[in-house]
Design a protein around this motif. Structure first.
Motif, PDB file in Angstrom:
ATOM      1  N   ILE A 229       7.029  -2.029  21.525  1.00 10.91           N
ATOM      2  CA  ILE A 229       7.308  -3.183  20.657  1.00 10.91           C
ATOM      3  C   ILE A 229       6.889  -2.859  19.222  1.00 10.91           C
ATOM      4  CG2 ILE A 229       6.707  -5.600  20.187  1.00 10.91           C
ATOM      5  CD1 ILE A 229       6.337  -5.923  23.253  1.00 10.91           C
ATOM      6  N   ILE A 230       5.721  -2.266  19.068  1.00 11.93           N
ATOM      7  CA  ILE A 230       5.228  -1.896  17.742  1.00 11.93           C
ATOM      8  C   ILE A 230       6.201  -0.933  17.060  1.00 11.93           C
ATOM      9  CG2 ILE A 230       3.399  -0.682  16.491  1.00 11.93           C
ATOM     10  CD1 ILE A 230       1.448  -1.693  18.679  1.00 11.93           C
ATOM     11  N   GLU A 231       6.753   0.004  17.862  1.00 14.46           N
ATOM     12  CA  GLU A 231       7.629   1.041  17.313  1.00 14.46           C
ATOM     13  C   GLU A 231       9.095   0.610  17.242  1.00 14.46           C
ATOM     14  OE1 GLU A 231       6.871   4.418  19.802  1.00 14.46           O
ATOM     15  OE2 GLU A 231       4.717   4.133  19.573  1.00 14.46           O
ATOM     16  N   LEU A 253      13.758 -12.195  17.208  1.00 12.40           N
ATOM     17  CA  LEU A 253      13.613 -10.882  17.813  1.00 12.40           C
ATOM     18  C   LEU A 253      14.149  -9.787  16.884  1.00 12.40           C
ATOM     19  CD1 LEU A 253      12.484  -9.927  20.546  1.00 12.40           C
ATOM     20  CD2 LEU A 253      14.808 -10.016  21.472  1.00 12.40           C
ATOM     21  N   LYS A 254      15.320 -10.021  16.309  1.00 15.28           N
ATOM     22  CA  LYS A 254      15.905  -9.052  15.384  1.00 15.28           C
ATOM     23  C   LYS A 254      15.005  -8.833  14.174  1.00 15.28           C
ATOM     24  CE  LYS A 254      20.806  -9.790  16.479  1.00 15.28           C
ATOM     25  NZ  LYS A 254      22.097 -10.345  15.991  1.00 15.28           N
ATOM     26  N   ASP A 255      14.462  -9.916  13.661  1.00 21.40           N
ATOM     27  CA  ASP A 255      13.583  -9.822  12.494  1.00 21.40           C
ATOM     28  C   ASP A 255      12.323  -9.027  12.829  1.00 21.40           C
ATOM     29  OD1 ASP A 255      12.758 -10.583   9.764  1.00 21.40           O
ATOM     30  OD2 ASP A 255      11.205 -11.723  10.813  1.00 21.40           O
ATOM     31  N   LEU A 256      11.720  -9.325  13.982  1.00 18.91           N
ATOM     32  CA  LEU A 256      10.498  -8.630  14.389  1.00 18.91           C
ATOM     33  C   LEU A 256      10.735  -7.142  14.616  1.00 18.91           C
ATOM     34  CD1 LEU A 256       9.008 -11.291  16.827  1.00 18.91           C
ATOM     35  CD2 LEU A 256       7.908 -10.450  14.746  1.00 18.91           C
ATOM     36  N   PHE A 257      11.932  -6.787  15.106  1.00 15.62           N
ATOM     37  CA  PHE A 257      12.233  -5.390  15.396  1.00 15.62           C
ATOM     38  C   PHE A 257      12.805  -4.644  14.192  1.00 15.62           C
ATOM     39  CE2 PHE A 257      11.076  -6.289  19.596  1.00 15.62           C
ATOM     40  CZ  PHE A 257      11.050  -5.115  20.337  1.00 15.62           C
ATOM     41  N   ASN A 258      12.788  -5.289  13.036  1.00 15.05           N
ATOM     42  CA  ASN A 258      13.157  -4.611  11.795  1.00 15.05           C
ATOM     43  C   ASN A 258      11.987  -4.555  10.819  1.00 15.05           C
ATOM     44  OD1 ASN A 258      16.123  -3.773  11.641  1.00 15.05           O
ATOM     45  ND2 ASN A 258      16.281  -5.817  12.531  1.00 15.05           N
ATOM     46  N   THR A 259      10.809  -4.899  11.327  1.00 14.03           N
ATOM     47  CA  THR A 259       9.622  -4.895  10.470  1.00 14.03           C
ATOM     48  C   THR A 259       8.461  -4.238  11.203  1.00 14.03           C
ATOM     49  OG1 THR A 259       8.947  -7.073  11.306  1.00 14.03           O
ATOM     50  CG2 THR A 259      10.279  -7.037   9.299  1.00 14.03           C
ATOM     51  N   ILE A 260       7.473  -3.822  10.451  1.00 11.70           N
ATOM     52  CA  ILE A 260       6.213  -3.330  11.014  1.00 11.70           C
ATOM     53  C   ILE A 260       5.102  -4.192  10.410  1.00 11.70           C
ATOM     54  CG2 ILE A 260       4.672  -1.362  11.304  1.00 11.70           C
ATOM     55  CD1 ILE A 260       7.070   0.469  10.927  1.00 11.70           C
ATOM     56  N   PRO A 261       4.768  -5.307  11.054  1.00 11.65           N
ATOM     57  CA  PRO A 261       3.787  -6.238  10.482  1.00 11.65           C
ATOM     58  C   PRO A 261       2.365  -5.694  10.548  1.00 11.65           C
ATOM     59  CG  PRO A 261       4.382  -6.935  12.693  1.00 11.65           C
ATOM     60  CD  PRO A 261       5.238  -5.740  12.378  1.00 11.65           C
ATOM     61  N   ASN A 262       1.501  -6.269   9.735  1.00 14.71           N
ATOM     62  CA  ASN A 262       0.090  -5.887   9.757  1.00 14.71           C
ATOM     63  C   ASN A 262      -0.571  -6.302  11.064  1.00 14.71           C
ATOM     64  OD1 ASN A 262       0.198  -4.793   7.158  1.00 14.71           O
ATOM     65  ND2 ASN A 262      -0.135  -6.798   6.207  1.00 14.71           N
ATOM     66  N   SER A 264      -0.152  -6.461  14.604  1.00 17.74           N
ATOM     67  CA  SER A 264       0.644  -5.992  15.741  1.00 17.74           C
ATOM     68  C   SER A 264       0.467  -6.882  16.963  1.00 17.74           C
ATOM     69  CB  SER A 264       0.254  -4.554  16.096  1.00 17.74           C
ATOM     70  OG  SER A 264       0.589  -3.674  15.051  1.00 17.74           O
ATOM     71  N   ASP A 265      -0.744  -7.384  17.178  1.00 20.84           N
ATOM     72  CA  ASP A 265      -1.003  -8.213  18.357  1.00 20.84           C
ATOM     73  C   ASP A 265      -0.136  -9.467  18.354  1.00 20.84           C
ATOM     74  OD1 ASP A 265      -2.848  -6.431  19.306  1.00 20.84           O
ATOM     75  OD2 ASP A 265      -4.589  -7.508  18.527  1.00 20.84           O
ATOM     76  N   SER A 266       0.037 -10.054  17.186  1.00 23.25           N
ATOM     77  CA  SER A 266       0.871 -11.254  17.078  1.00 23.25           C
ATOM     78  C   SER A 266       2.323 -10.929  17.415  1.00 23.25           C
ATOM     79  CB  SER A 266       0.777 -11.828  15.665  1.00 23.25           C
ATOM     80  OG  SER A 266       1.666 -12.914  15.507  1.00 23.25           O
ATOM     81  N   LYS A 267       2.809  -9.806  16.888  1.00 18.57           N
ATOM     82  CA  LYS A 267       4.182  -9.385  17.167  1.00 18.57           C
ATOM     83  C   LYS A 267       4.383  -9.162  18.666  1.00 18.57           C
ATOM     84  CE  LYS A 267       7.514  -5.647  16.231  1.00 18.57           C
ATOM     85  NZ  LYS A 267       7.838  -4.468  15.408  1.00 18.57           N
ATOM     86  N   ILE A 268       3.457  -8.451  19.286  1.00 17.66           N
ATOM     87  CA  ILE A 268       3.558  -8.172  20.721  1.00 17.66           C
ATOM     88  C   ILE A 268       3.585  -9.470  21.519  1.00 17.66           C
ATOM     89  CG2 ILE A 268       2.316  -7.189  22.701  1.00 17.66           C
ATOM     90  CD1 ILE A 268       1.264  -5.020  20.717  1.00 17.66           C
ATOM     91  N   GLY A 269       2.718 -10.409  21.155  1.00 14.90           N
ATOM     92  CA  GLY A 269       2.650 -11.684  21.874  1.00 14.90           C
ATOM     93  C   GLY A 269       3.938 -12.478  21.791  1.00 14.90           C
TER      94      GLY A 269
END
Length: 324
Positions: A229-231, A253-262, A264-269
């Motif tokens: 998910i991070i990658e 989902l598309k937005d999250l998979f086009n960014t690398i947020p600070n 990561s835990d929030s993105k994964i969740g």
């Protein structure tokens, strides 16, 4: 026939004799390190098991099994560099423990060492093993490149993804089994059928690995949970979630998979929540079963006893239900 655990023990004992430290230390110590980290030893066990399934002494297949394991670990060393992964089997990756240049050079040496092991067989067996190995090795590289390409693409399809994991993972499982059949002098028909069994099982294995990457237990999985998910890897989970989510979750989902947020835990969740809400988690688990069953269907074509077919089915069920 031995138990899976016994094959593992016999292989690990042979591996320990092989991976003695040589000079220059800075080349061979990282090789010894990665080979000693453990893991499931899935591929070499399959090579040994297949040799006995086709009525050969498994000990004759130890060098072929070792070649598969050395090559697999070579690919992990280089993959970890490409992914900037901090952990492998719960321990520091080679490039983290040493440095990137060491990881590249030691990995290169491992690829050559994998080929050297075929020299312990007669000319005919050597040629068959080397031909299969070369085909498989280039397919693994192609699969890795597809995997990298998919990270920056937003139009990856399910068939493309399945082709990628077939090349990156499944062909090596198929090759591991076919090598055991080659050493055992099995018929060409049986060699090809056992390859197909392994290939389908390998796809199921990788789908399970992708599932565990998102939903596995960090204590048992051995890698960073949520790494895909991070990658921004377009896994089967992601593609199915995109297909079956509502419009709001699709955009998220598309937005999250086009960014690398600070964070990561929030993105994964958030992503895991969408995976579950869309039904992608359940669909992935169903596809794991489908490919496992495809592998089992191939068993009917093998010229082996029902007892040996049952052993292979048990192995497949074990992979499907694993949590590491």
């Amino acid at each position: 026939m031995l138990s899976i655990e016994k094959y593992q023990e016999e292989f690990v004992a042979y591996l320990k004799k092989y991976s003695t430290l040589k000079e220059p230390k800075n080349l061979y110590e990282p090789i010894q390190y990665i080979l000693s980290l453990g893991g499931k030893r899935l591929r070499p066990v399959l090579t040994l098991m297949t040799a006995e399934i086709f009525n050969s002494d498994y000990k004759k297949a130890l060098d072929a099994a070792l070649s598969i394991e050395v090559f697999h670990n070579f690919s992990l060393v280089h993959d970890d560099i490409m992914d900037d992964a901090p952990l492998r089997r719960g321990q520091e990756t080679v490039h983290e423990k040493w440095d990137i240049n060491t990881g590249i050079l030691s990995g290169d040496a491992m690829l050559i060492m994998a080929y050297q092991l075929f020299e312990n067989y007669n000319a005919g067996t050597f040629q068959s093993l080397a031909k299969l190995f070369s085909k498989t090795a280039i397919e693994v590289c192609e699969g890795q490149q597809y995997d990298v390409d998919f990270e920056t693409r937003n139009d990856v399809t399910v068939p493309e993804y399945l082709k990628m994991i077939e090349y990156k993972t499944a062909v090596l499982v198929g090759a591991a089994m076919k090598m055991g059949a080659i050493v055992a002098n099995a018929s060409n028909v049986d060699q090809n059928n056992i390859y197909e069994f392994g290939r389908n099982l390998g796809i199921a294995f990788q789908l399970q690995d992708d599932f565990l990457d998102a939903f596995g237990d960090p204590e048992t999985f051995g890698k960073q949970v949520g790494g895909d998910i991070i990658e921004n890897k377009k896994t089967y989970l992601y593609l199915k979630a995109l297909e079956f989510s509502n419009e709001e979750d699709q955009l998220k989902l598309k937005d999250l998979f086009n960014t690398i947020p600070n964070d990561s835990d929030s993105k994964i969740g958030i992503v895991k929540q969408i995976f579950n809400a869309s039904g992608a988690s359940a669909m992935t688990q169903e596809e794991i079963k489908n490919y496992t069953n495809k592998a089992f269907l191939v068993l009917e074509s093998l010229d082996i006893s029902e007892e040996k077919k049952a052993l292979l089915r048990d192995f497949g069920h074990g992979l499907m239900n694993r949590n590491v």
